[in-house]
Enzyme design. Sequence first.
Site, PDB file in Angstrom:
ATOM      1  N   ASP A  33      29.035  32.633 -36.159  1.00 32.73           N
ATOM      2  CA  ASP A  33      28.520  33.990 -35.962  1.00 32.73           C
ATOM      3  C   ASP A  33      28.916  34.466 -34.565  1.00 32.73           C
ATOM      4  O   ASP A  33      28.811  33.731 -33.584  1.00 32.73           O
ATOM      5  CB  ASP A  33      26.996  34.009 -36.115  1.00 32.73           C
ATOM      6  N   ASN A  90      19.947  37.399 -45.853  1.00 37.65           N
ATOM      7  CA  ASN A  90      19.314  38.704 -45.759  1.00 37.65           C
ATOM      8  C   ASN A  90      19.873  39.581 -46.881  1.00 37.65           C
ATOM      9  O   ASN A  90      21.098  39.745 -46.988  1.00 37.65           O
ATOM     10  CB  ASN A  90      19.602  39.340 -44.394  1.00 37.65           C
ATOM     11  N   GLN A  97      19.965  42.892 -43.424  1.00 32.50           N
ATOM     12  CA  GLN A  97      21.399  42.766 -43.729  1.00 32.50           C
ATOM     13  C   GLN A  97      22.158  43.909 -43.067  1.00 32.50           C
ATOM     14  O   GLN A  97      21.798  45.085 -43.213  1.00 32.50           O
ATOM     15  CB  GLN A  97      21.639  42.784 -45.244  1.00 32.50           C
ATOM     16  N   VAL A  99      25.883  43.422 -42.667  1.00 31.26           N
ATOM     17  CA  VAL A  99      27.248  43.331 -43.208  1.00 31.26           C
ATOM     18  C   VAL A  99      27.107  43.162 -44.718  1.00 31.26           C
ATOM     19  O   VAL A  99      26.486  42.194 -45.181  1.00 31.26           O
ATOM     20  CB  VAL A  99      28.031  42.153 -42.597  1.00 31.26           C
ATOM     21  N   HIS A 103      26.516  36.726 -47.545  1.00 32.92           N
ATOM     22  CA  HIS A 103      26.750  35.604 -46.637  1.00 32.92           C
ATOM     23  C   HIS A 103      25.472  34.812 -46.441  1.00 32.92           C
ATOM     24  O   HIS A 103      24.367  35.351 -46.502  1.00 32.92           O
ATOM     25  CB  HIS A 103      27.284  36.078 -45.275  1.00 32.92           C
ATOM     26  N   HIS A 105      23.523  32.504 -43.715  1.00 27.77           N
ATOM     27  CA  HIS A 105      23.409  32.074 -42.319  1.00 27.77           C
ATOM     28  C   HIS A 105      22.952  30.614 -42.289  1.00 27.77           C
ATOM     29  O   HIS A 105      22.035  30.237 -43.036  1.00 27.77           O
ATOM     30  CB  HIS A 105      22.328  32.865 -41.574  1.00 27.77           C
TER      31      HIS A 105
HETATM   32  P1  AMP Z   1      23.280  40.117 -41.526  1.00 27.56           P
HETATM   33  O1  AMP Z   1      22.504  40.901 -40.486  1.00 27.56           O
HETATM   34  O2  AMP Z   1      22.450  39.156 -42.335  1.00 27.56           O
HETATM   35  O3  AMP Z   1      24.091  41.047 -42.406  1.00 27.56           O
HETATM   36  O4  AMP Z   1      24.278  39.196 -40.728  1.00 27.56           O
HETATM   37  C1  AMP Z   1      25.494  39.654 -40.249  1.00 27.56           C
HETATM   38  C2  AMP Z   1      25.911  38.696 -39.177  1.00 27.56           C
HETATM   39  O5  AMP Z   1      27.299  38.858 -38.970  1.00 27.56           O
HETATM   40  C3  AMP Z   1      25.239  38.914 -37.819  1.00 27.56           C
HETATM   41  O6  AMP Z   1      24.558  37.733 -37.444  1.00 27.56           O
HETATM   42  C4  AMP Z   1      26.382  39.260 -36.891  1.00 27.56           C
HETATM   43  O7  AMP Z   1      26.222  38.721 -35.602  1.00 27.56           O
HETATM   44  C5  AMP Z   1      27.562  38.638 -37.619  1.00 27.56           C
HETATM   45  N1  AMP Z   1      28.859  39.239 -37.346  1.00 27.56           N
HETATM   46  C6  AMP Z   1      29.175  40.546 -37.274  1.00 27.56           C
HETATM   47  N2  AMP Z   1      30.491  40.710 -37.014  1.00 27.56           N
HETATM   48  C7  AMP Z   1      31.018  39.459 -36.922  1.00 27.56           C
HETATM   49  C8  AMP Z   1      32.316  38.945 -36.664  1.00 27.56           C
HETATM   50  N3  AMP Z   1      33.363  39.767 -36.433  1.00 27.56           N
HETATM   51  N4  AMP Z   1      32.495  37.616 -36.643  1.00 27.56           N
HETATM   52  C9  AMP Z   1      31.443  36.775 -36.859  1.00 27.56           C
HETATM   53  N5  AMP Z   1      30.193  37.198 -37.114  1.00 27.56           N
HETATM   54  C10 AMP Z   1      29.973  38.518 -37.142  1.00 27.56           C
END
Ligand code: AMP
Length: 117
Positions: A33, A90, A97, A99, A103, A105
């Site tokens: 992350d 999430n 969430q 992204v 995924h 975590h």
């Molecule tokens: P979520 O909030 O559950 O959608 O988690 C998205 C996660 O993606 C967050 O913990 C961010 O820090 C992580 N994230 C966003 N952009 C990147 C990236 N380019 N490379 C790695 N992790 C990322």
Amino acid sequence: MPYDPANVFARILRRELPAQILHEDDLCVAFRDVAPQAPLHFLVVPKRPIARLADAAAADAAMLGHLLLVGAAVARQQGLADDSFRVVINNGAGAGQTVFHLHVHVLAGRPLGWPPG
Ligand code: AMP
């Protein structure tokens, strides 16, 4: 929900953006992350384009199980001090969430309270 192929994880999967990749196989990629919330924090991301867990179907059952097994295996490979780690998905903006490519975590390396904040 509809899947947006311009999301950041789709771009990592297409190698348009860099990532610190820890594992890759036919079904998924695991990478660190970018904003870690624990000393070890990585994401297990399926190659199949699914926006949220809620959009998965019965046909995705094996793939979803695979994501969990990969998360545990990579956590083990990273050498956890006490074998403890947390797995989080999430689902939806209200649950955190940000992204919209499914995924998992995996977090470890510090005390992880319950319930989460
Ligand atoms: P979520 O909030 O559950 O959608 O988690 C998205 C996660 O993606 C967050 O913990 C961010 O820090 C992580 N994230 C966003 N952009 C990147 C990236 N380019 N490379 C790695 N992790 C990322």
